[in-house]
Design a protein around this motif. Structure first.
Motif, PDB file in Angstrom:
ATOM      1  N   LEU A  16     143.149  11.962  41.681  1.00 43.51           N
ATOM      2  CA  LEU A  16     142.217  12.364  42.726  1.00 43.51           C
ATOM      3  C   LEU A  16     141.001  12.959  42.022  1.00 43.51           C
ATOM      4  O   LEU A  16     141.084  14.029  41.404  1.00 43.51           O
ATOM      5  CB  LEU A  16     142.849  13.398  43.651  1.00 43.51           C
ATOM      6  N   GLU A  37     145.600   4.583  38.791  1.00 39.81           N
ATOM      7  CA  GLU A  37     144.936   4.403  40.083  1.00 39.81           C
ATOM      8  C   GLU A  37     144.169   5.668  40.432  1.00 39.81           C
ATOM      9  O   GLU A  37     144.640   6.784  40.200  1.00 39.81           O
ATOM     10  CB  GLU A  37     145.990   4.127  41.161  1.00 39.81           C
ATOM     11  N   HIS A  68     141.304   7.764  43.249  1.00 42.48           N
ATOM     12  CA  HIS A  68     140.605   7.886  44.528  1.00 42.48           C
ATOM     13  C   HIS A  68     139.521   8.940  44.372  1.00 42.48           C
ATOM     14  O   HIS A  68     139.774  10.041  43.874  1.00 42.48           O
ATOM     15  CB  HIS A  68     141.567   8.306  45.647  1.00 42.48           C
ATOM     16  N   VAL A 124     137.311  11.739  45.921  1.00 42.71           N
ATOM     17  CA  VAL A 124     137.520  12.660  47.030  1.00 42.71           C
ATOM     18  C   VAL A 124     136.346  13.631  47.081  1.00 42.71           C
ATOM     19  O   VAL A 124     135.843  14.057  46.028  1.00 42.71           O
ATOM     20  CB  VAL A 124     138.851  13.439  46.867  1.00 42.71           C
ATOM     21  N   THR A 146     139.744  13.694  54.429  1.00 41.12           N
ATOM     22  CA  THR A 146     139.925  12.620  53.447  1.00 41.12           C
ATOM     23  C   THR A 146     140.941  13.022  52.392  1.00 41.12           C
ATOM     24  O   THR A 146     141.835  12.242  52.022  1.00 41.12           O
ATOM     25  CB  THR A 146     138.587  12.294  52.764  1.00 41.12           C
ATOM     26  N   VAL A 193     144.668  11.302  51.617  1.00 42.93           N
ATOM     27  CA  VAL A 193     145.059  10.801  50.297  1.00 42.93           C
ATOM     28  C   VAL A 193     146.331  11.491  49.815  1.00 42.93           C
ATOM     29  O   VAL A 193     147.222  10.850  49.234  1.00 42.93           O
ATOM     30  CB  VAL A 193     143.918  11.005  49.287  1.00 42.93           C
TER      31      VAL A 193
END
Length: 557
Positions: A94, A114, A116, A118, A125, A129
């Protein structure tokens, strides 16, 4: 440079000349001050390897180029270890939005993680996640920070090997300067719950396994730090401390700064609960030192009951004998012991006479400058998880003499941050922060009498003079009573003034025996230049990448 060496240096062998030349090149490249460096070279020529390294290591570590040299050594050794891809739980990064976030995302992608992006402030949001990441390990990271090459494989290997009870894994980090060069490494201690209260060394460098509470309780604005802090607190209380990877896996733009603690403020109820203390002061002659020490005890502001036991080891100076005879019995009790000097045995004997719930071992060459020192130390010593509590001790010139003890330095044990000035930065301000340590000095030590007796007191058979305090602390630690360094108790130590130093052959032989006993009992050994730092059995609150021959937490070169 060699022209300034002592005359005996002219007899050095050809091999020694080559060694000197290499060292001289290092000195010039690292911009070291020549005087102390030459002294270290002279010890090297005399065959005193350890003394030479103790002299030169702090100079090398202070050089602005030290970390670059360390990185070069790592590259020469081929440290980029190949890790096979193994089955490991999934990891989701994150990334807190911020300057440089694109580079962070690219770094994560290169390591097969992986990611994301934020928002910087927690919102719906982030909660979405987090819910989607249930069952995975989460890597909260700040925009602009990068993963080191190979970090993804290192983290997956750690996850595959981690116990089911592990919920947080953190690693070492360094900074990137304005030109993208690596600098200012933080070789961190293994988990130190006390230190973490004053220095957040997890934020942005920790993998966390989410709990249900993380999905429902609102997070703080600095949510990467909040997630790490919550997880560490929750799991450590359950007996599963965070796992430390001793590798630099993160390159950072900024990091949290240590926070010097405020003066300890106790409530009236806490003051009322402080127990009785027996202060034990071994002495021999030097009435001037003892008078200063006892005057300080007389002005100490401690709300509980105290008794002072002065154990006199064969004083024969008339002034001292008159001073001892004149002490008021309701102020201090004097025990006489005319046997050979044995610091451990003297204190053990006094403990047998002590009535306090807490014991305070205090050298006669301690000068008390703060009336609240004992209150601070006693409060910490009453914590169930704490064993021996040590103070910050200063030399008369104001430099640090003791800020905790590191086990393994020089093949034995040494005082942390010695010769640093309290106002200096040092190693991330560690000298100024309360923290767990492997040991503290008995020159000023407070602990529960019940714990002292439970481990058998000082070992007077093997550690008559040196390392008796280190051995005691290690035995307390093994029982779950961890040593604690408390810098808010600060005193002055006129080190070994009354007893002197072991410069005679008998004292040197005794000191060598005690070092040998310490090494044998606790698995220590003298460091060697050829040692691979990864295999060095470092003190858990130190680091194997830090020099094993420097008291000031310098990069190992």
């Amino acid at each position: 440079m060699t022209a300034e060496l002592p005359h005996h240096a002219q007899t050095v062998s050809r091999g020694g000349s080559h060694a000197l030349l290499r060292l001289a090149v290092h000195a010039d490249a690292l911009r070291l001050s020549p005087a102390r460096y030459l002294r270290g070279l002279w010890w090297r020529l005399c065959g005193k390897r350890l003394r030479a390294r103790l002299t030169i290591a702090p100079l090398l570590g202070k050089s602005p180029r030290a970390y670059r040299l360390w990185l070069a050594q790592e590259a020469d050794m081929g440290t980029a270890q190949t890790r096979n891809e193994i089955a490991a739980p999934p990891v989701v990064a994150l990334v807190r939005s911020g300057a440089g976030e694109e580079a962070t995302l690219a770094s994560l992608a290169a390591e097969g993680i992986e990611a994301h992006l934020v928002p910087s402030r927690p919102d719906s949001t982030l909660q979405t996640v987090l819910r989607e990441a249930q069952g995975a390990w989460v890597l909260p990271i700040y925009g602009g920070d990068l993963l080191a090459r190979g970090a993804g494989a290192a983290l997956r290997t750690a996850l595959a090997d981690a116990a089911d009870s592990t919920h947080l894994i953190y690693a070492d980090d360094d900074l990137l300067d304005d030109k993208g060069r690596r600098c200012d490494p933080h070789f961190k201690p293994d988990w130190n719950a006390e230190l973490s209260r004053h220095f957040d060394y997890l934020a942005g460098t920790a993998l966390v396994r989410l709990a249900d509470a993380d999905l429902t309780v609102p997070l703080a604005d600095d949510w990467p730090a909040d997630l790490a802090r919550r997880t560490a607190t929750r799991t450590a209380s359950q007996g599963a401390p965070p796992l430390h990877l001793r590798e630099v896996l993160y390159h950072r733009r900024t990091r949290p700064k240590p926070q010097r603690p405020a003066p300890l403020a106790l409530s009236a109820e806490e003051h009322g609960r402080l127990p009785s203390v027996s202060v034990i002061v071994p002495t021999r002659n030097r009435a001037d030192l003892l008078r200063t020490c006892l005057d300080g005890l007389a002005t100490t502001d401690y709300p509980g009951d105290t008794e002072i036991i002065v154990i006199d080891n064969g004083s024969d100076e008339p002034e001292t004998l008159r001073f001892l005879a004149g002490l008021a019995p309701d102020f201090a009790r004097v025990l006489r012991d005319d046997g050979p000097f044995n610091f451990a045995a003297l204190n053990n004997r006094a403990v047998a006479e002590a009535s306090g719930e807490l014991l305070c071992f205090l050298n006669n060459d301690i000068e008390i400058t703060d009336p609240h020192w004992l209150t601070v130390m006693a409060h910490q010593a009453m914590r169930a998880e704490v064993g021996a509590v040590g103070a910050q001790l200063l030399y008369p010139d104001g430099r640090i003499q003791h800020a905790g003890v590191v086990v393994g330095i020089g093949g034995g044990a040494a005082h942390a941050h010695r010769l640093l000035r309290p106002e200096e930065v040092g190693y991330f301000h560690r000298h100024a922060l309360p923290q767990f340590t492997s040991a503290v000095t008995a020159a000023c030590m407070v602990l529960r009498k019940s714990s002292f007796l439970a481990v058998g007191g000082f070992d007077a058979d093997h550690f008559a003079v040196s390392f008796n305090d280190v051995d005691l602390c290690l035995r307390l630690n093994a029982r779950g009573w961890q040593s604690l360094y408390e810098p808010r108790a600060r005193l002055v130590h006129h080190e070994s003034v009354s007893r002197g130093f072991d410069r005679d052959s008998v004292g040197a032989e005794r000191a060598a025996r005690e070092v040998s006993f310490l090494r044998d009992r606790w698995g220590l050994r003298e460091p060697r230049p050829e040692d691979d730092w990864r295999s060095w059995p470092a003190d858990p609150f130190h680091h194997p990448a830090l020099s094993p021959v420097s008291e000031q937490f310098m990069v190992r070169i």
